[in-house]
Write a protein that holds these residues in place. Structure first.
Motif, PDB file in Angstrom:
ATOM      1  N   SER A   1     -13.302  -0.512 -15.614  1.00 46.48           N
ATOM      2  CA  SER A   1     -12.871  -1.129 -14.369  1.00 46.48           C
ATOM      3  C   SER A   1     -11.549  -0.522 -13.930  1.00 46.48           C
ATOM      4  O   SER A   1     -10.720  -0.114 -14.749  1.00 46.48           O
ATOM      5  CB  SER A   1     -12.725  -2.641 -14.544  1.00 46.48           C
ATOM      6  OG  SER A   1     -11.696  -2.907 -15.462  1.00 46.48           O
ATOM      7  N   ILE A   2     -11.368  -0.453 -12.638  1.00 52.31           N
ATOM      8  CA  ILE A   2     -10.159   0.121 -12.070  1.00 52.31           C
ATOM      9  C   ILE A   2      -9.215  -1.015 -11.715  1.00 52.31           C
ATOM     10  O   ILE A   2      -9.570  -1.942 -10.991  1.00 52.31           O
ATOM     11  CB  ILE A   2     -10.481   0.958 -10.815  1.00 52.31           C
ATOM     12  CG1 ILE A   2     -11.392   2.118 -11.193  1.00 52.31           C
ATOM     13  CG2 ILE A   2      -9.207   1.451 -10.159  1.00 52.31           C
ATOM     14  CD1 ILE A   2     -11.903   2.914 -10.031  1.00 52.31           C
ATOM     15  N   GLU A   3      -8.015  -0.940 -12.222  1.00 53.07           N
ATOM     16  CA  GLU A   3      -7.024  -1.966 -11.951  1.00 53.07           C
ATOM     17  C   GLU A   3      -6.321  -1.652 -10.641  1.00 53.07           C
ATOM     18  O   GLU A   3      -5.897  -0.528 -10.402  1.00 53.07           O
ATOM     19  CB  GLU A   3      -6.003  -2.007 -13.085  1.00 53.07           C
ATOM     20  CG  GLU A   3      -4.996  -3.108 -12.949  1.00 53.07           C
ATOM     21  CD  GLU A   3      -4.041  -3.146 -14.120  1.00 53.07           C
ATOM     22  OE1 GLU A   3      -2.893  -3.527 -13.916  1.00 53.07           O
ATOM     23  OE2 GLU A   3      -4.465  -2.789 -15.230  1.00 53.07           O
ATOM     24  N   GLU A   4      -6.223  -2.642  -9.781  1.00 53.92           N
ATOM     25  CA  GLU A   4      -5.532  -2.450  -8.522  1.00 53.92           C
ATOM     26  C   GLU A   4      -4.034  -2.445  -8.753  1.00 53.92           C
ATOM     27  O   GLU A   4      -3.531  -3.108  -9.654  1.00 53.92           O
ATOM     28  CB  GLU A   4      -5.904  -3.559  -7.541  1.00 53.92           C
ATOM     29  CG  GLU A   4      -7.334  -3.471  -7.077  1.00 53.92           C
ATOM     30  CD  GLU A   4      -7.641  -4.463  -5.976  1.00 53.92           C
ATOM     31  OE1 GLU A   4      -6.716  -4.859  -5.249  1.00 53.92           O
ATOM     32  OE2 GLU A   4      -8.814  -4.828  -5.859  1.00 53.92           O
ATOM     33  N   VAL A   5      -3.331  -1.666  -7.938  1.00 57.38           N
ATOM     34  CA  VAL A   5      -1.876  -1.628  -8.023  1.00 57.38           C
ATOM     35  C   VAL A   5      -1.305  -2.045  -6.671  1.00 57.38           C
ATOM     36  O   VAL A   5      -1.936  -1.868  -5.629  1.00 57.38           O
ATOM     37  CB  VAL A   5      -1.343  -0.230  -8.401  1.00 57.38           C
ATOM     38  CG1 VAL A   5      -1.801   0.184  -9.769  1.00 57.38           C
ATOM     39  CG2 VAL A   5      -1.734   0.808  -7.373  1.00 57.38           C
ATOM     40  N   THR A   6      -0.119  -2.577  -6.714  1.00 62.37           N
ATOM     41  CA  THR A   6       0.547  -2.954  -5.472  1.00 62.37           C
ATOM     42  C   THR A   6       1.174  -1.720  -4.848  1.00 62.37           C
ATOM     43  O   THR A   6       1.325  -0.677  -5.504  1.00 62.37           O
ATOM     44  CB  THR A   6       1.643  -4.005  -5.723  1.00 62.37           C
ATOM     45  OG1 THR A   6       2.661  -3.400  -6.519  1.00 62.37           O
ATOM     46  CG2 THR A   6       1.085  -5.239  -6.431  1.00 62.37           C
TER      47      THR A   6
END
Length: 76
Positions: A7-12
């Motif tokens: 899974s790809i973690e979202e970044v701010t």
């Protein structure tokens, strides 16, 4: 069936800008190496890409992280 991809973690936006600030020299170095070694890129395209890279890195490295928020206005 399991998913083959992690899974790809979202970044701010702040995290993205911080990443660019920390790694901008390596990003610039690696991109320039690629541009100079890739034979299919013309000289004119090489210059354009270098200008775009410089502009992008300049904007990102001079951005004030504390003043950024995650509004879409920064992407348009």
């Amino acid at each position: 069936m399991t998913h083959p991809f992690q899974s790809i973690e979202e970044v701010t936006l702040q995290e993205f800008v911080l990443f660019i600030k920390i790694h901008h020299k390596q990003i610039e170095e690696n991109t320039n190496i690629y541009l100079n070694l890739e034979p299919s890129i013309t000289g004119a395209d090489r210059k354009r890409a270098a200008i775009l890279l410089d502009s992008f890195l300049r904007v990102m490295t001079h951005a004030n992280i504390d003043e950024l928020n995650n509004d879409d206005k920064y992407f348009f």
